[in-house]
Design a protein around this motif. Structure first.
Motif, PDB file in Angstrom:
ATOM      1  N   PHE A 292       0.875  -1.176   0.000  1.00  0.00           N
ATOM      2  CA  PHE A 292       0.000   0.000   0.000  1.00  0.00           C
ATOM      3  C   PHE A 292       0.910   1.223   0.000  1.00  0.00           C
ATOM      4  O   PHE A 292       1.674   1.426   0.941  1.00  0.00           O
ATOM      5  N   VAL A 293       0.860   2.005  -1.068  1.00  0.00           N
ATOM      6  CA  VAL A 293       1.696   3.205  -1.166  1.00  0.00           C
ATOM      7  C   VAL A 293       0.813   4.399  -1.516  1.00  0.00           C
ATOM      8  O   VAL A 293       0.192   4.436  -2.580  1.00  0.00           O
TER       9      VAL A 293
ATOM     10  N   GLN B 168     -15.976  -6.232  -2.767  1.00  0.00           N
ATOM     11  CA  GLN B 168     -15.050  -6.978  -1.916  1.00  0.00           C
ATOM     12  C   GLN B 168     -14.596  -6.101  -0.748  1.00  0.00           C
ATOM     13  O   GLN B 168     -14.515  -4.876  -0.867  1.00  0.00           O
ATOM     14  N   SER B 169     -14.280  -6.734   0.375  1.00  0.00           N
ATOM     15  CA  SER B 169     -13.669  -6.029   1.497  1.00  0.00           C
ATOM     16  C   SER B 169     -12.581  -6.911   2.083  1.00  0.00           C
ATOM     17  O   SER B 169     -12.642  -8.136   1.991  1.00  0.00           O
ATOM     18  N   TYR B 170     -11.568  -6.274   2.674  1.00  0.00           N
ATOM     19  CA  TYR B 170     -10.472  -7.024   3.285  1.00  0.00           C
ATOM     20  C   TYR B 170      -9.725  -6.116   4.262  1.00  0.00           C
ATOM     21  O   TYR B 170      -9.823  -4.883   4.206  1.00  0.00           O
ATOM     22  N   LEU B 171      -9.008  -6.762   5.151  1.00  0.00           N
ATOM     23  CA  LEU B 171      -8.236  -6.060   6.178  1.00  0.00           C
ATOM     24  C   LEU B 171      -6.758  -6.161   5.860  1.00  0.00           C
ATOM     25  O   LEU B 171      -6.246  -7.245   5.575  1.00  0.00           O
ATOM     26  N   LEU B 172      -6.063  -5.031   5.903  1.00  0.00           N
ATOM     27  CA  LEU B 172      -4.616  -5.001   5.721  1.00  0.00           C
ATOM     28  C   LEU B 172      -3.969  -4.897   7.099  1.00  0.00           C
ATOM     29  O   LEU B 172      -4.203  -3.935   7.829  1.00  0.00           O
ATOM     30  N   MET B 173      -3.170  -5.900   7.432  1.00  0.00           N
ATOM     31  CA  MET B 173      -2.456  -5.932   8.710  1.00  0.00           C
ATOM     32  C   MET B 173      -0.970  -5.700   8.422  1.00  0.00           C
ATOM     33  O   MET B 173      -0.264  -6.613   7.973  1.00  0.00           O
ATOM     34  N   PRO B 174      -0.456  -4.482   8.659  1.00  0.00           N
ATOM     35  CA  PRO B 174       0.930  -4.152   8.305  1.00  0.00           C
ATOM     36  C   PRO B 174       1.959  -5.010   9.031  1.00  0.00           C
ATOM     37  O   PRO B 174       1.807  -5.319  10.212  1.00  0.00           O
ATOM     38  N   ASP B 175       2.991  -5.381   8.302  1.00  0.00           N
ATOM     39  CA  ASP B 175       4.121  -6.106   8.858  1.00  0.00           C
ATOM     40  C   ASP B 175       5.199  -5.074   9.196  1.00  0.00           C
ATOM     41  O   ASP B 175       5.694  -4.369   8.317  1.00  0.00           O
ATOM     42  N   ALA B 176       5.562  -4.993  10.469  1.00  0.00           N
ATOM     43  CA  ALA B 176       6.492  -3.953  10.927  1.00  0.00           C
ATOM     44  C   ALA B 176       7.858  -4.065  10.255  1.00  0.00           C
ATOM     45  O   ALA B 176       8.471  -3.047   9.901  1.00  0.00           O
ATOM     46  N   GLU B 177       8.344  -5.276  10.077  1.00  0.00           N
ATOM     47  CA  GLU B 177       9.677  -5.463   9.500  1.00  0.00           C
ATOM     48  C   GLU B 177       9.707  -5.134   8.013  1.00  0.00           C
ATOM     49  O   GLU B 177      10.668  -4.545   7.511  1.00  0.00           O
TER      50      GLU B 177
ATOM     51  N   ARG C 124       3.974   4.076   3.191  1.00  0.00           N
ATOM     52  CA  ARG C 124       4.238   2.751   2.618  1.00  0.00           C
ATOM     53  C   ARG C 124       3.967   1.683   3.663  1.00  0.00           C
ATOM     54  O   ARG C 124       4.515   1.725   4.763  1.00  0.00           O
ATOM     55  N   ARG C 125       3.110   0.729   3.308  1.00  0.00           N
ATOM     56  CA  ARG C 125       2.790  -0.371   4.205  1.00  0.00           C
ATOM     57  C   ARG C 125       2.808  -1.681   3.421  1.00  0.00           C
ATOM     58  O   ARG C 125       2.181  -1.781   2.360  1.00  0.00           O
TER      59      ARG C 125
ATOM     60  N   SER D 167       7.477  -3.169   6.336  1.00  0.00           N
ATOM     61  CA  SER D 167       6.946  -1.840   5.998  1.00  0.00           C
ATOM     62  C   SER D 167       7.992  -0.747   6.189  1.00  0.00           C
ATOM     63  O   SER D 167       7.808   0.199   6.978  1.00  0.00           O
ATOM     64  N   GLN D 168       9.095  -0.877   5.480  1.00  0.00           N
ATOM     65  CA  GLN D 168      10.136   0.146   5.564  1.00  0.00           C
ATOM     66  C   GLN D 168       9.633   1.456   4.964  1.00  0.00           C
ATOM     67  O   GLN D 168       8.956   1.454   3.933  1.00  0.00           O
ATOM     68  N   PRO D 169       9.943   2.599   5.576  1.00  0.00           N
ATOM     69  CA  PRO D 169       9.408   3.873   5.100  1.00  0.00           C
ATOM     70  C   PRO D 169      10.026   4.328   3.779  1.00  0.00           C
ATOM     71  O   PRO D 169      11.157   3.953   3.446  1.00  0.00           O
TER      72      PRO D 169
END
Length: 235
Positions: free
Chosen positions: A28-29, A164-173, A114-115, A175-177
């Protein structure tokens, strides 16, 4: 069949089943762009960047959106077969061989976000031309949130225009900025995405989801699809 062979067969089947059921990943950007740079930024995205990303091994699709409510103004969503696509040699190589055009336009992004996320609680299928994006509070129990989002998606699916629907669960490692992304108040919040076939359906779904999840509608954004490219379409 011996007990050992039977056990190994069961373990292999479980491993293969887990691989098949592993959740999709999504990049996701979102960003704004100065007015003076928008023409070149859009041409770069349309003529180079979307196809470049869609060609990376493990990527399923790349799509561009433009905000009609809230922001940032521009959004890119890149779906992958799994989160492992973002640690692959092919993905890393894409960053090592960025063109001067890419370098210039990545630097033009303002207030970027950015995610890299796991796609969870998917309800429905297909791609909608209207997108609602709703950031959610950090959950105490992520699994409970996934169940809740699946339930909300089921309720929304009864409405006309729901795709459609969905959940985005960011990964901390992962998801570098981005270079210009502020780290001062950066939060890796879950994001509910709702795809609809009409603007009125999108607005209604967003209101209903925000109410159901006790979220803040003013933090949400709605987008219209500019175009989408699937990896399988490439020649």
């Amino acid at each position: 069949m011996s007990e050992r062979i039977a056990t190994e067969a069961t373990e292999n089947f479980a491993t293969e089943s887990t691989a098949r059921m592993s959740p999709h990943g999504m990049l996701f950007v979102a960003s704004n762009v100065d007015a003076a740079d928008e023409a070149d930024f859009n041409q770069w995205y349309d003529r180079e960047h979307v196809e470049e990303r869609a060609r990376i091994e493990g990527f399923i699709s790349a799509a561009r959106y433009e905000a009609v409510q809230g922001g940032p103004k521009y959004l890119g969503l890149y779906r992958t077969g799994s989160l492992s696509a973002f640690t692959s040699a092919a993905y890393k190589a894409a960053f090592r061989r960025q063109t001067p055009w890419s370098v210039a336009n990545l630097d033009r992004m303002r207030q970027p976000m950015r995610r890299v996320s796991e796609v969870a609680a998917s309800v429905g299928q297909g791609s909608g031309s209207w997108l609602a994006v709703l950031p959610l509070a950090q959950p105490e129990d992520p699994l409970a949130l996934v169940d809740q989002i699946a339930e909300v998606g089921g309720e929304l699916s009864a409405q006309a225009g729901f795709v459609q629907s969905y959940l985005l669960m960011p990964d901390a490692e992962l998801s570098q900025p981005l270079p210009r992304e502020s780290l001062a108040d950066r939060q890796l919040l879950p994001i509910l995405v709702i795809e609809s076939s009409a603007e009125t359906a999108s607005a209604l779904a967003l209101r209903e989801a925000a109410k159901r999840l006790d979220a803040l509608p003013q933090q949400a954004a709605r987008y219209i699809l500019k175009w989408k490219l699937f990896a399988k379409e490439l020649v």
